[in-house]
Design a protein around this motif. Structure first.
Motif, PDB file in Angstrom:
ATOM      1  N   GLY A 177     -24.290   4.213 -12.684  1.00 28.13           N
ATOM      2  CA  GLY A 177     -25.018   5.420 -13.045  1.00 28.13           C
ATOM      3  C   GLY A 177     -24.337   6.653 -12.456  1.00 28.13           C
ATOM      4  N   THR A 178     -24.832   7.833 -12.854  1.00 29.15           N
ATOM      5  CA  THR A 178     -24.234   9.079 -12.377  1.00 29.15           C
ATOM      6  C   THR A 178     -24.882   9.531 -11.079  1.00 29.15           C
ATOM      7  OG1 THR A 178     -23.783   9.608 -14.670  1.00 29.15           O
ATOM      8  CG2 THR A 178     -23.664  11.428 -13.131  1.00 29.15           C
ATOM      9  N   SER A 179     -26.040   8.950 -10.742  1.00 26.97           N
ATOM     10  CA  SER A 179     -26.729   9.329  -9.509  1.00 26.97           C
ATOM     11  C   SER A 179     -26.250   8.505  -8.313  1.00 26.97           C
ATOM     12  CB  SER A 179     -28.244   9.144  -9.694  1.00 26.97           C
ATOM     13  OG  SER A 179     -28.531   7.807 -10.060  1.00 26.97           O
ATOM     14  N   ASP A 180     -25.241   7.668  -8.507  1.00 22.68           N
ATOM     15  CA  ASP A 180     -24.807   6.743  -7.447  1.00 22.68           C
ATOM     16  C   ASP A 180     -24.315   7.439  -6.179  1.00 22.68           C
ATOM     17  OD1 ASP A 180     -25.287   4.913  -9.434  1.00 22.68           O
ATOM     18  OD2 ASP A 180     -23.214   4.268  -9.687  1.00 22.68           O
ATOM     19  N   TYR A 181     -23.888   8.723  -6.298  1.00 30.81           N
ATOM     20  CA  TYR A 181     -23.363   9.422  -5.114  1.00 30.81           C
ATOM     21  C   TYR A 181     -24.375   9.420  -3.972  1.00 30.81           C
ATOM     22  CZ  TYR A 181     -26.246  13.315  -6.731  1.00 30.81           C
ATOM     23  OH  TYR A 181     -27.302  14.086  -7.145  1.00 30.81           O
ATOM     24  N   ALA A 182     -25.670   9.453  -4.314  1.00 24.89           N
ATOM     25  CA  ALA A 182     -26.687   9.539  -3.257  1.00 24.89           C
ATOM     26  C   ALA A 182     -26.642   8.280  -2.390  1.00 24.89           C
ATOM     27  CB  ALA A 182     -28.071   9.718  -3.881  1.00 24.89           C
ATOM     28  N   LEU A 183     -26.670   7.124  -3.031  1.00 25.78           N
ATOM     29  CA  LEU A 183     -26.632   5.877  -2.255  1.00 25.78           C
ATOM     30  C   LEU A 183     -25.314   5.754  -1.489  1.00 25.78           C
ATOM     31  CD1 LEU A 183     -27.768   3.144  -1.403  1.00 25.78           C
ATOM     32  CD2 LEU A 183     -26.733   2.158  -3.453  1.00 25.78           C
ATOM     33  N   PHE A 184     -24.206   6.160  -2.133  1.00 23.11           N
ATOM     34  CA  PHE A 184     -22.902   6.005  -1.472  1.00 23.11           C
ATOM     35  C   PHE A 184     -22.812   6.841  -0.196  1.00 23.11           C
ATOM     36  CE2 PHE A 184     -20.916   4.893  -5.835  1.00 23.11           C
ATOM     37  CZ  PHE A 184     -21.316   3.573  -5.684  1.00 23.11           C
ATOM     38  N   MET A 185     -23.552   7.971  -0.138  1.00 27.32           N
ATOM     39  CA  MET A 185     -23.534   8.744   1.114  1.00 27.32           C
ATOM     40  C   MET A 185     -24.057   7.893   2.265  1.00 27.32           C
ATOM     41  SD  MET A 185     -24.613  12.638   0.444  1.00 27.32           S
ATOM     42  CE  MET A 185     -24.590  13.331  -1.194  1.00 27.32           C
ATOM     43  N   TYR A 186     -25.111   7.112   1.993  1.00 25.79           N
ATOM     44  CA  TYR A 186     -25.677   6.248   3.033  1.00 25.79           C
ATOM     45  C   TYR A 186     -24.762   5.046   3.290  1.00 25.79           C
ATOM     46  CZ  TYR A 186     -30.077   8.771   2.251  1.00 25.79           C
ATOM     47  OH  TYR A 186     -31.037   9.743   2.143  1.00 25.79           O
ATOM     48  N   VAL A 187     -24.367   4.355   2.204  1.00 27.83           N
ATOM     49  CA  VAL A 187     -23.629   3.093   2.350  1.00 27.83           C
ATOM     50  C   VAL A 187     -22.237   3.339   2.932  1.00 27.83           C
ATOM     51  CG1 VAL A 187     -22.571   1.175   1.097  1.00 27.83           C
ATOM     52  CG2 VAL A 187     -24.872   1.933   0.489  1.00 27.83           C
ATOM     53  N   ASN A 188     -21.482   4.233   2.289  1.00 25.68           N
ATOM     54  CA  ASN A 188     -20.122   4.476   2.757  1.00 25.68           C
ATOM     55  C   ASN A 188     -20.129   5.214   4.093  1.00 25.68           C
ATOM     56  OD1 ASN A 188     -19.975   3.675   0.089  1.00 25.68           O
ATOM     57  ND2 ASN A 188     -18.078   4.801  -0.307  1.00 25.68           N
ATOM     58  N   GLY A 189     -21.143   6.095   4.243  1.00 26.50           N
ATOM     59  CA  GLY A 189     -21.263   6.819   5.510  1.00 26.50           C
ATOM     60  C   GLY A 189     -21.421   5.851   6.665  1.00 26.50           C
ATOM     61  N   LEU A 190     -22.255   4.849   6.461  1.00 26.40           N
ATOM     62  CA  LEU A 190     -22.511   3.856   7.514  1.00 26.40           C
ATOM     63  C   LEU A 190     -21.301   2.949   7.714  1.00 26.40           C
ATOM     64  CD1 LEU A 190     -24.945   3.052   9.268  1.00 26.40           C
ATOM     65  CD2 LEU A 190     -25.561   1.395   7.506  1.00 26.40           C
ATOM     66  N   ARG A 191     -20.714   2.498   6.610  1.00 26.84           N
ATOM     67  CA  ARG A 191     -19.639   1.495   6.691  1.00 26.84           C
ATOM     68  C   ARG A 191     -18.306   2.122   7.092  1.00 26.84           C
ATOM     69  NH1 ARG A 191     -18.901  -0.812   1.097  1.00 26.84           N
ATOM     70  NH2 ARG A 191     -17.838   1.168   0.881  1.00 26.84           N
ATOM     71  N   ASP A 192     -18.000   3.293   6.489  1.00 22.19           N
ATOM     72  CA  ASP A 192     -16.668   3.872   6.684  1.00 22.19           C
ATOM     73  C   ASP A 192     -16.683   5.124   7.566  1.00 22.19           C
ATOM     74  OD1 ASP A 192     -16.080   1.942   4.769  1.00 22.19           O
ATOM     75  OD2 ASP A 192     -16.210   3.387   3.112  1.00 22.19           O
ATOM     76  N   GLY A 193     -17.873   5.695   7.782  1.00 21.09           N
ATOM     77  CA  GLY A 193     -17.963   6.944   8.538  1.00 21.09           C
ATOM     78  C   GLY A 193     -17.557   8.150   7.703  1.00 21.09           C
ATOM     79  N   PHE A 194     -17.356   7.929   6.390  1.00 13.40           N
ATOM     80  CA  PHE A 194     -16.851   9.009   5.546  1.00 13.40           C
ATOM     81  C   PHE A 194     -17.219   8.756   4.092  1.00 13.40           C
ATOM     82  CE2 PHE A 194     -13.461  10.381   2.603  1.00 13.40           C
ATOM     83  CZ  PHE A 194     -13.547  11.747   2.814  1.00 13.40           C
TER      84      PHE A 194
END
Ligand SMILES: NC(=O)c1ccc[n+]([C@@H]2O[C@H](COP(=O)([O-])OP(=O)(O)OC[C@H]3O[C@@H](n4cnc5c(N)ncnc54)[C@H](O)[C@@H]3O)[C@@H](O)[C@H]2O)c1
Length: 312
Positions: A177-194
Protein backbone atom coordinates in the motif's frame (compact mmCIF):
# COMPACT_ATOMS: atom_id res chain seq x y z
CA UNK A 1 -20.66 -19.52 12.84
CA UNK A 2 -19.01 -20.66 9.59
CA UNK A 3 -16.81 -17.96 8.05
CA UNK A 4 -14.91 -17.96 4.76
CA UNK A 5 -12.20 -15.32 4.42
CA UNK A 6 -10.59 -14.61 1.05
CA UNK A 7 -7.10 -13.08 1.09
CA UNK A 8 -6.54 -13.73 4.78
CA UNK A 9 -2.83 -14.39 4.24
CA UNK A 10 -2.07 -10.66 4.40
CA UNK A 11 -1.84 -7.82 6.87
CA UNK A 12 -5.48 -7.79 8.01
CA UNK A 13 -5.85 -11.57 8.03
CA UNK A 14 -2.93 -11.89 10.44
CA UNK A 15 -4.98 -10.08 13.09
CA UNK A 16 -8.50 -11.07 12.01
CA UNK A 17 -8.05 -14.87 11.97
CA UNK A 18 -7.03 -15.25 15.65
CA UNK A 19 -10.03 -13.09 16.66
CA UNK A 20 -12.46 -15.25 14.67
CA UNK A 21 -11.00 -18.47 16.05
CA UNK A 22 -11.04 -17.07 19.60
CA UNK A 23 -14.75 -16.34 19.43
CA UNK A 24 -15.47 -19.89 18.28
CA UNK A 25 -16.08 -19.42 14.57
CA UNK A 26 -15.29 -22.23 12.14
CA UNK A 27 -12.94 -20.51 9.72
CA UNK A 28 -11.89 -21.38 6.17
CA UNK A 29 -9.40 -19.24 4.26
CA UNK A 30 -9.20 -18.97 0.47
CA UNK A 31 -5.87 -17.46 -0.57
CA UNK A 32 -3.26 -17.77 -3.32
CA UNK A 33 -0.52 -17.82 -0.73
CA UNK A 34 0.35 -20.78 1.50
CA UNK A 35 -0.76 -20.84 5.13
CA UNK A 36 1.66 -18.75 7.20
CA UNK A 37 3.29 -20.37 10.23
CA UNK A 38 1.58 -17.79 12.47
CA UNK A 39 -1.93 -18.81 11.37
CA UNK A 40 -4.02 -20.54 14.07
CA UNK A 41 -4.01 -24.31 13.49
CA UNK A 42 -7.83 -24.45 13.71
CA UNK A 43 -8.14 -22.58 10.40
CA UNK A 44 -8.82 -24.62 7.26
CA UNK A 45 -6.62 -23.21 4.49
CA UNK A 46 -7.61 -23.58 0.82
CA UNK A 47 -5.15 -22.39 -1.83
CA UNK A 48 -6.92 -20.75 -4.75
CA UNK A 49 -7.27 -17.71 -6.98
CA UNK A 50 -10.29 -15.40 -6.75
CA UNK A 51 -9.95 -14.62 -10.47
CA UNK A 52 -10.81 -18.27 -11.23
CA UNK A 53 -14.60 -18.53 -10.89
CA UNK A 54 -14.57 -22.33 -10.62
CA UNK A 55 -12.08 -22.31 -7.75
CA UNK A 56 -14.14 -19.71 -5.86
CA UNK A 57 -17.39 -21.60 -6.44
CA UNK A 58 -15.85 -24.90 -5.29
CA UNK A 59 -14.50 -23.30 -2.11
CA UNK A 60 -17.80 -21.58 -1.25
CA UNK A 61 -19.80 -24.70 -2.07
CA UNK A 62 -17.59 -26.81 0.21
CA UNK A 63 -17.45 -24.33 3.10
CA UNK A 64 -21.11 -23.17 2.94
CA UNK A 65 -20.23 -20.11 5.04
CA UNK A 66 -22.74 -18.04 6.98
CA UNK A 67 -20.54 -15.03 6.24
CA UNK A 68 -17.84 -14.35 3.68
CA UNK A 69 -15.19 -11.71 4.39
CA UNK A 70 -13.69 -10.72 1.04
CA UNK A 71 -10.19 -9.37 1.65
CA UNK A 72 -8.28 -10.62 -1.40
CA UNK A 73 -7.04 -7.66 -3.43
CA UNK A 74 -4.05 -6.03 -5.07
CA UNK A 75 -3.29 -2.86 -3.10
CA UNK A 76 -2.54 0.67 -4.27
CA UNK A 77 1.20 0.83 -5.00
CA UNK A 78 1.29 -2.69 -6.45
CA UNK A 79 -1.86 -1.95 -8.45
CA UNK A 80 -0.14 0.87 -10.32
CA UNK A 81 2.75 -1.48 -11.15
CA UNK A 82 0.57 -4.39 -12.33
CA UNK A 83 -2.72 -2.75 -13.33
CA UNK A 84 -4.02 -5.74 -15.31
CA UNK A 85 -3.61 -7.98 -12.32
CA UNK A 86 -5.26 -5.40 -10.04
CA UNK A 87 -8.23 -5.24 -12.41
CA UNK A 88 -8.51 -9.04 -12.54
CA UNK A 89 -8.21 -9.63 -8.79
CA UNK A 90 -10.19 -6.62 -7.56
CA UNK A 91 -12.95 -6.58 -10.22
CA UNK A 92 -13.26 -10.16 -11.57
CA UNK A 93 -12.38 -11.61 -8.17
CA UNK A 94 -15.05 -9.55 -6.44
CA UNK A 95 -17.64 -10.51 -9.05
CA UNK A 96 -16.76 -14.20 -8.62
CA UNK A 97 -17.14 -13.90 -4.86
CA UNK A 98 -20.51 -12.15 -5.13
CA UNK A 99 -21.73 -14.65 -7.71
CA UNK A 100 -20.69 -17.54 -5.45
CA UNK A 101 -22.52 -15.88 -2.54
CA UNK A 102 -25.66 -15.66 -4.67
CA UNK A 103 -25.41 -19.25 -5.94
CA UNK A 104 -24.71 -20.82 -2.56
CA UNK A 105 -26.86 -18.58 -0.31
CA UNK A 106 -24.08 -17.02 1.74
CA UNK A 107 -25.72 -15.00 4.51
CA UNK A 108 -23.44 -11.98 4.24
CA UNK A 109 -20.57 -10.66 2.10
CA UNK A 110 -18.24 -8.23 3.87
CA UNK A 111 -16.21 -5.95 1.59
CA UNK A 112 -13.03 -4.12 2.60
CA UNK A 113 -12.94 -0.87 0.66
CA UNK A 114 -10.55 1.99 1.19
CA UNK A 115 -9.93 5.73 1.28
CA UNK A 116 -8.38 5.16 -2.16
CA UNK A 117 -11.98 5.06 -3.45
CA UNK A 118 -11.90 8.86 -3.19
CA UNK A 119 -10.23 11.15 -5.69
CA UNK A 120 -8.37 14.43 -5.35
CA UNK A 121 -9.79 17.81 -4.38
CA UNK A 122 -12.40 16.78 -1.81
CA UNK A 123 -12.91 19.18 1.11
CA UNK A 124 -12.09 17.51 4.49
CA UNK A 125 -13.69 15.97 6.43
CA UNK A 126 -14.85 13.77 3.54
CA UNK A 127 -18.20 12.03 4.04
CA UNK A 128 -19.64 8.82 2.59
CA UNK A 129 -21.66 10.30 -0.22
CA UNK A 130 -19.24 12.46 -2.14
CA UNK A 131 -18.41 12.06 -5.82
CA UNK A 132 -16.03 9.09 -6.16
CA UNK A 133 -13.42 9.98 -8.79
CA UNK A 134 -10.30 7.96 -7.86
CA UNK A 135 -7.21 8.30 -10.01
CA UNK A 136 -5.59 4.93 -9.26
CA UNK A 137 -6.37 1.46 -10.60
CA UNK A 138 -6.77 0.29 -7.00
CA UNK A 139 -9.25 3.05 -6.21
CA UNK A 140 -11.37 2.61 -9.29
CA UNK A 141 -11.60 -1.15 -8.82
CA UNK A 142 -12.67 -0.66 -5.19
CA UNK A 143 -15.40 1.77 -6.27
CA UNK A 144 -16.44 -0.88 -8.81
CA UNK A 145 -16.55 -3.50 -6.05
CA UNK A 146 -18.68 -1.27 -3.82
CA UNK A 147 -21.17 -0.62 -6.62
CA UNK A 148 -21.24 -4.24 -7.76
CA UNK A 149 -21.96 -5.43 -4.23
CA UNK A 150 -24.79 -2.93 -3.89
CA UNK A 151 -26.16 -4.18 -7.21
CA UNK A 152 -26.07 -7.81 -5.95
CA UNK A 153 -27.88 -6.67 -2.83
CA UNK A 154 -30.60 -4.81 -4.78
CA UNK A 155 -30.96 -7.47 -7.47
CA UNK A 156 -30.49 -10.75 -5.61
CA UNK A 157 -30.87 -9.82 -1.94
CA UNK A 158 -27.23 -10.62 -1.04
CA UNK A 159 -26.51 -8.94 2.34
CA UNK A 160 -23.55 -6.80 1.28
CA UNK A 161 -21.78 -4.50 3.74
CA UNK A 162 -18.33 -3.12 4.34
CA UNK A 163 -16.03 -0.32 5.37
CA UNK A 164 -13.69 2.14 3.72
CA UNK A 165 -10.53 1.58 5.73
CA UNK A 166 -7.96 4.31 6.30
CA UNK A 167 -4.30 3.30 6.02
CA UNK A 168 -3.84 0.46 8.51
CA UNK A 169 -0.94 0.13 10.91
CA UNK A 170 -0.01 -3.16 12.58
CA UNK A 171 2.96 -5.32 13.42
CA UNK A 172 2.29 -7.52 10.37
CA UNK A 173 4.06 -6.87 7.10
CA UNK A 174 2.01 -4.55 4.84
CA UNK A 175 1.03 -5.69 1.36
CA UNK A 176 2.15 -2.94 -1.03
CA UNK A 177 0.00 0.00 0.00
CA UNK A 178 0.95 3.67 -0.21
CA UNK A 179 0.47 4.25 3.53
CA UNK A 180 3.26 1.78 4.39
CA UNK A 181 5.71 4.60 5.28
CA UNK A 182 3.98 4.98 8.66
CA UNK A 183 4.65 1.41 9.78
CA UNK A 184 8.18 1.48 8.34
CA UNK A 185 9.04 4.45 10.59
CA UNK A 186 8.38 2.20 13.59
CA UNK A 187 9.76 -1.07 12.16
CA UNK A 188 12.88 0.22 10.43
CA UNK A 189 13.41 2.83 13.13
CA UNK A 190 13.55 0.09 15.74
CA UNK A 191 15.52 -2.43 13.67
CA UNK A 192 17.94 -0.16 11.81
CA UNK A 193 17.84 3.10 13.79
CA UNK A 194 17.06 4.86 10.52
CA UNK A 195 14.29 5.26 7.94
CA UNK A 196 13.75 7.61 5.02
CA UNK A 197 10.02 8.04 4.39
CA UNK A 198 8.92 8.27 0.74
CA UNK A 199 6.57 11.21 1.42
CA UNK A 200 6.83 14.86 2.49
CA UNK A 201 6.61 15.65 6.24
CA UNK A 202 3.31 17.50 5.63
CA UNK A 203 1.62 14.47 4.05
CA UNK A 204 -1.59 13.71 5.89
CA UNK A 205 -4.05 10.83 5.43
CA UNK A 206 -6.38 8.97 7.78
CA UNK A 207 -4.82 6.02 9.65
CA UNK A 208 -6.15 3.35 11.98
CA UNK A 209 -4.47 0.88 14.31
CA UNK A 210 -5.25 -2.73 13.39
CA UNK A 211 -7.06 -3.74 16.61
CA UNK A 212 -9.60 -0.99 15.89
CA UNK A 213 -9.86 -2.09 12.23
CA UNK A 214 -10.53 -5.73 13.13
CA UNK A 215 -13.10 -4.66 15.73
CA UNK A 216 -14.82 -2.52 13.07
CA UNK A 217 -15.13 -5.56 10.79
CA UNK A 218 -16.61 -7.70 13.54
CA UNK A 219 -18.98 -4.99 14.83
CA UNK A 220 -20.38 -4.04 11.43
CA UNK A 221 -20.67 -7.70 10.47
CA UNK A 222 -22.68 -8.37 13.65
CA UNK A 223 -24.92 -5.29 13.33
CA UNK A 224 -28.59 -5.99 12.59
CA UNK A 225 -29.29 -5.25 8.94
CA UNK A 226 -32.28 -3.12 9.90
CA UNK A 227 -30.01 -0.68 11.74
CA UNK A 228 -27.89 -0.05 8.64
CA UNK A 229 -28.87 2.89 6.48
CA UNK A 230 -26.29 1.99 3.84
CA UNK A 231 -23.90 -0.77 2.78
CA UNK A 232 -20.47 0.89 2.75
CA UNK A 233 -19.28 3.08 5.62
CA UNK A 234 -16.36 5.44 6.11
CA UNK A 235 -14.59 4.66 9.36
CA UNK A 236 -12.03 7.01 10.85
CA UNK A 237 -9.57 7.14 13.71
CA UNK A 238 -6.54 9.44 13.46
CA UNK A 239 -5.12 11.74 10.77
CA UNK A 240 -1.52 12.53 11.72
CA UNK A 241 0.92 14.15 9.32
CA UNK A 242 4.04 12.13 8.46
CA UNK A 243 6.02 14.58 10.64
CA UNK A 244 3.72 13.92 13.61
CA UNK A 245 4.20 10.15 13.21
CA UNK A 246 7.97 10.71 13.07
CA UNK A 247 7.81 12.74 16.30
CA UNK A 248 5.84 9.97 18.01
CA UNK A 249 8.53 7.46 16.95
CA UNK A 250 11.40 9.77 18.02
CA UNK A 251 9.86 10.20 21.49
CA UNK A 252 9.88 6.42 21.92
CA UNK A 253 13.11 5.34 20.16
CA UNK A 254 15.94 7.54 21.44
CA UNK A 255 18.46 8.49 18.75
CA UNK A 256 16.41 7.21 15.80
CA UNK A 257 17.01 9.10 12.51
CA UNK A 258 13.89 9.68 10.43
CA UNK A 259 14.14 11.68 7.22
CA UNK A 260 11.87 12.40 4.27
CA UNK A 261 12.46 12.07 0.54
CA UNK A 262 9.27 12.23 -1.44
CA UNK A 263 8.86 9.65 -4.21
CA UNK A 264 6.78 11.41 -6.90
CA UNK A 265 4.81 8.30 -7.88
CA UNK A 266 3.70 7.33 -4.41
CA UNK A 267 3.34 10.96 -3.28
CA UNK A 268 0.89 11.55 -6.14
CA UNK A 269 -1.23 8.60 -5.00
CA UNK A 270 -1.18 9.82 -1.42
CA UNK A 271 -2.03 13.41 -2.36
CA UNK A 272 -5.13 12.18 -4.21
CA UNK A 273 -6.64 10.79 -0.98
CA UNK A 274 -8.60 12.72 1.67
CA UNK A 275 -6.69 13.98 4.70
CA UNK A 276 -9.60 13.56 7.13
CA UNK A 277 -12.74 11.39 6.94
CA UNK A 278 -16.24 12.00 8.26
CA UNK A 279 -17.49 8.69 9.72
CA UNK A 280 -20.64 9.99 11.40
CA UNK A 281 -22.90 7.45 9.63
CA UNK A 282 -20.90 4.53 11.07
CA UNK A 283 -21.02 6.13 14.53
CA UNK A 284 -24.79 6.67 14.27
CA UNK A 285 -25.89 3.37 12.64
CA UNK A 286 -23.75 0.74 14.40
CA UNK A 287 -22.01 2.62 17.18
CA UNK A 288 -18.54 2.78 15.65
CA UNK A 289 -15.85 4.50 17.67
CA UNK A 290 -12.07 4.14 17.57
CA UNK A 291 -10.03 3.49 20.71
CA UNK A 292 -6.42 4.12 19.72
CA UNK A 293 -4.95 7.59 19.21
CA UNK A 294 -1.41 8.24 17.92
CA UNK A 295 0.18 7.98 21.39
CA UNK A 296 -1.56 4.77 22.53
CA UNK A 297 -1.05 3.17 19.12
CA UNK A 298 2.68 4.03 19.17
CA UNK A 299 3.12 2.57 22.66
CA UNK A 300 1.26 -0.64 21.84
CA UNK A 301 2.86 -1.14 18.42
CA UNK A 302 6.41 -0.63 19.70
CA UNK A 303 5.76 -3.03 22.58
CA UNK A 304 4.66 -5.65 20.03
CA UNK A 305 7.61 -4.96 17.72
CA UNK A 306 10.03 -5.29 20.64
CA UNK A 307 8.82 -8.82 21.33
CA UNK A 308 11.42 -11.31 20.04
CA UNK A 309 10.98 -12.36 16.37
CA UNK A 310 8.06 -10.02 15.76
CA UNK A 311 9.73 -7.41 13.52
CA UNK A 312 8.48 -8.13 9.94
N1 LIG B 1 -3.87 -2.69 4.72
C1 LIG B 1 -4.43 -1.52 4.53
O1 LIG B 1 -3.90 -0.47 4.90
C2 LIG B 1 -5.78 -1.46 3.84
C3 LIG B 1 -6.43 -0.22 3.77
C4 LIG B 1 -7.66 -0.15 3.13
C5 LIG B 1 -8.24 -1.30 2.62
N2 LIG B 1 -7.59 -2.49 2.71
C6 LIG B 1 -8.23 -3.66 2.10
O2 LIG B 1 -8.26 -4.75 3.02
C7 LIG B 1 -8.07 -5.98 2.32
C8 LIG B 1 -6.92 -6.76 2.91
O3 LIG B 1 -5.78 -5.92 2.92
P1 LIG B 1 -4.35 -6.43 3.43
O4 LIG B 1 -3.60 -5.22 3.82
O5 LIG B 1 -4.51 -7.55 4.36
O6 LIG B 1 -3.76 -6.95 2.04
P2 LIG B 1 -2.42 -7.82 1.78
O7 LIG B 1 -1.89 -7.39 0.47
O8 LIG B 1 -1.55 -7.79 2.97
O9 LIG B 1 -3.02 -9.29 1.64
C9 LIG B 1 -3.84 -9.63 0.55
C10 LIG B 1 -3.98 -11.12 0.49
O10 LIG B 1 -4.73 -11.42 -0.68
C11 LIG B 1 -4.15 -12.55 -1.30
N3 LIG B 1 -4.45 -12.54 -2.72
C12 LIG B 1 -3.97 -11.68 -3.66
N4 LIG B 1 -4.44 -12.02 -4.87
C13 LIG B 1 -5.24 -13.09 -4.69
C14 LIG B 1 -6.00 -13.89 -5.56
N5 LIG B 1 -6.01 -13.66 -6.88
N6 LIG B 1 -6.71 -14.92 -5.06
C15 LIG B 1 -6.67 -15.20 -3.72
N7 LIG B 1 -5.95 -14.46 -2.83
C16 LIG B 1 -5.25 -13.43 -3.32
C17 LIG B 1 -2.67 -12.42 -1.03
O11 LIG B 1 -2.02 -13.69 -1.16
C18 LIG B 1 -2.65 -11.88 0.40
O12 LIG B 1 -2.63 -12.93 1.32
C19 LIG B 1 -7.86 -5.61 0.85
O13 LIG B 1 -9.09 -5.78 0.18
C20 LIG B 1 -7.47 -4.16 0.89
O14 LIG B 1 -7.87 -3.49 -0.27
C21 LIG B 1 -6.38 -2.60 3.31
Amino acid sequence: MKILVTGAGGQIGADLLPRLVARGDSVTVFDLAPQPATCPSEVRWVRGDVTMAGEVFDAVKAARPDRLFHLAAILSATGERVPHRAWAVNMEGTRNVLEAARLFDVGQVFFTSTIAAFGPGLEPPVGDDVSLRPTTMYGLTKVGGELLGEWYQRTYGVDFRGVRFPGLISAAEPGGGTSDYALFMYVNGLRDGFYEAFVTPESQIPFMYMPDAVRAVLELSDAPRASLGRSIYNIAAISPTAAEIADAVRERIPGVRLTFRSDPRRQAILDSWPSVLDDSNARKDWGWSHEYDLASMSDDLLAKLREPASVP
